[in-house]
Design an enzyme around this catalytic site. Sequence first.
Site, PDB file in Angstrom:
ATOM      1  NE  ARG A 231       1.950   6.904 -17.542  1.00 36.58           N
ATOM      2  CZ  ARG A 231       2.497   7.851 -16.987  1.00 36.58           C
ATOM      3  NH1 ARG A 231       3.018   7.650 -15.764  1.00 36.58           N
ATOM      4  NH2 ARG A 231       2.443   9.281 -17.269  1.00 36.58           N
ATOM      5  CD  GLU A 260      -4.695  -6.502  -9.199  1.00 33.96           C
ATOM      6  OE1 GLU A 260      -5.289  -7.520  -9.315  1.00 33.96           O
ATOM      7  OE2 GLU A 260      -4.701  -5.854 -10.389  1.00 33.96           O
ATOM      8  CG  HIS A 272       1.760   8.855  -9.363  1.00 34.31           C
ATOM      9  ND1 HIS A 272       0.830   9.227 -10.078  1.00 34.31           N
ATOM     10  CD2 HIS A 272       3.032   8.743  -9.959  1.00 34.31           C
ATOM     11  CE1 HIS A 272       1.478   9.477 -11.324  1.00 34.31           C
ATOM     12  NE2 HIS A 272       2.670   9.253 -11.019  1.00 34.31           N
TER      13      HIS A 272
END
Length: 387
Positions: A231, A260, A272
């Site tokens: 996560r 960022e 992902h």
Amino acid sequence: MYQIKLLNKISPSGLDVFPKGQYTCAEECGNPDAVMVRSAKMHDYAFEPGLRAIARAGAGVNNIPVERCSEEGIVVFNTPGANANAVKELAMTGLLLSARKIVPAIRWLDTIKEEGDAVPALVEKGKGKFTGPELKGKTLGVIGLGAIGVDVANTARHFGMKVYGYDPYMSVAAAWAISREIKHAASLQEIYENCDFISLHVPLTPETRGMVNTESINTMRAGVRILNLARGELCVAEDLLAALEDGKVGCYVTDFPSAELIGARNVVAIPHLGASTPESEDNCARMAAEELRDYLENGNIRNSVNLPNLTMERSGQGRLAVIHRNIPNMISTITHALSENRINIENMTNKSRGDYAYTVVDVNSDLSEELAASIGKLEGIIRVSIY
């Protein structure tokens, strides 16, 4: 006829678990018994009155309003371990990418593409900027020894790595599955102080949120390479970027990119892809469907994230399943209601989890909807189902 509402495209391997003629699976259902979901956001979802269960074809359930489900007696299932091999393979890829500077090397090749016949010479001249260490002989720390963490730890041993594992809540199944060659760390500090690579495989909780930050990084080895396929919020991005800039962290590999992090120095950002394999999608869909079917047909709960896991072999003629608050006298309340209706109990099991509990009772007669409705009105009862 059971109705399953699909909020995302679900693998046919999962839908085939539901017997035709007994189940209808569709994106549009008037009052579904259950929902199957992958990534669709459900926090603003209006629960239909007959909804009894939600199955997430994957491990994370941050897209589901779990506490609201608990209050309404809706069981939330996930599929732990079904995507473990897919994530493990990406983690091993991440280890290699973090060590060998493969991503920046490929990006550099794009800058010399138009040099024609000079490319081979430029390659030989420029490749020295992208040297990186081998994994063999290095030390990996795996934080979180669930299905994925155990697979990562065991596989890393085949690369010749020394592996530390840390998980104060390791299950019996994980303890049986992990290699005896893995050193069990007594604390996170032992991981931080001894490991060249650290791979995170823990859920996001108030305790783990931001666990990789300036304070913890300062206790790690210089040049440590950190992998986060669990996560994004486990790591404080600005603290990592500062540590990458001064060389304290050698590389950060994440499956949870943010603006960022994308393109930042020594960051390998992956979009992902951890569970994005057809095999993983099939495994998750099948597991989610099997969990739903066992609950809808038998009242058994396996792999719930909000209610107790409880399975009981069928005995007797009818079955009563009650989701209720975890408060005193609930079992006697349920059994008293049955005895008042001259119903004999054949078998009974009760389990609790936090503020909630689940009681399954097998009886020697059929049960009526009227009886279920009357029990459902008792104080502390959240939902009653009969089978």
